[in-house]
Design an enzyme around this catalytic site. Sequence first.
Site, PDB file in Angstrom:
ATOM      1  N   ILE A  95       0.851  -1.105   0.107  1.00 62.36           N
ATOM      2  CA  ILE A  95      -0.439  -0.424  -0.226  1.00 62.36           C
ATOM      3  C   ILE A  95       1.330   1.162  -0.595  1.00 62.36           C
ATOM      4  O   ILE A  95       0.762   2.644   0.136  1.00 62.36           O
ATOM      5  CB  ILE A  95      -1.104  -0.036   1.173  1.00 62.36           C
ATOM      6  N   HIS A 111      -4.944  -4.096  -1.884  1.00 60.43           N
ATOM      7  CA  HIS A 111      -4.745  -3.901  -0.477  1.00 60.43           C
ATOM      8  C   HIS A 111      -5.354  -2.585  -0.684  1.00 60.43           C
ATOM      9  O   HIS A 111      -5.058  -2.213   0.742  1.00 60.43           O
ATOM     10  CB  HIS A 111      -4.023  -4.060   0.760  1.00 60.43           C
ATOM     11  N   CYS A 141     -13.582  15.919   7.774  1.00 59.72           N
ATOM     12  CA  CYS A 141     -13.676  15.789   6.026  1.00 59.72           C
ATOM     13  C   CYS A 141     -14.917  17.930   6.810  1.00 59.72           C
ATOM     14  O   CYS A 141     -14.938  17.452   7.518  1.00 59.72           O
ATOM     15  CB  CYS A 141     -14.746  15.501   5.493  1.00 59.72           C
ATOM     16  N   CYS A 143     -17.321  18.416   5.565  1.00 55.24           N
ATOM     17  CA  CYS A 143     -19.055  18.282   5.817  1.00 55.24           C
ATOM     18  C   CYS A 143     -18.783  17.447   6.851  1.00 55.24           C
ATOM     19  O   CYS A 143     -19.889  17.556   7.313  1.00 55.24           O
ATOM     20  CB  CYS A 143     -18.875  17.225   4.726  1.00 55.24           C
TER      21      CYS A 143
END
Length: 233
Positions: A95, A111, A141, A143
């Site tokens: 990753i 992954h 975030c 939001c």
Amino acid sequence: MLRPAERIVFFGGAGVSTESGIPDFRSKDGLYSQKYDVPPETMLSHSYFIRHPEEFYRFYREKMNVLWARPNTAHETLAEWEAEGRLSAVVTQNIDGLHQAAGSRNVFELHGSTHRNYCMKCGKHYGPEAIFGSDEPVPHCSCGGIIRPDVVLYEEGLDDATIRGAVRAIMEADVMIVAGTSLTVYPAAGLLRYYGGDSLILINRDETAMDDHAALCIREPVGQVLGEARDKM
């Protein structure tokens, strides 16, 4: 085996990135051999993430932040072979994004990637700095939703589109190189059953369950082996 090949597919694990300074998981010095109050496999699970988000992000930031790492000879060689039209795909369990950093384009990240993150509420995408550069115990975030890494945690399924692409590439491969992986993590390791050729090359420090099916087994560092192969092509 490599010289006449037109569709080499590379399948790699944590051992591909150890030469970049990133520890692996299952060796005696690996992440899973270290002592924690809660096992790393548990802290990197979906249920632990949901129940203990602050502890999850503390561990994730400490152990998964490898943005300092740079591609090694293995990553660079594979990118060169892809540019030359020899290598058709990289399938990786890692990753760290080092294959793309080296220039590889057709990479199937089974992954996920620490370089990609998204809001669980609105879906907005974020770069790695949203987590690794945030002072919030749990990053949020604009939001209000939680920003989570786009990585596959334990208890979560792999991405269907990524699996389909990887399987297609493996089925079409004339040479399959499997490197730096113990082949004990499923379902990722199970994808090798789709390779129907007779040119399976295994590069790994330790024995694997696929050794008896390989045309060639090499017990040397992945970067060293691929670099030597590149020089002789």
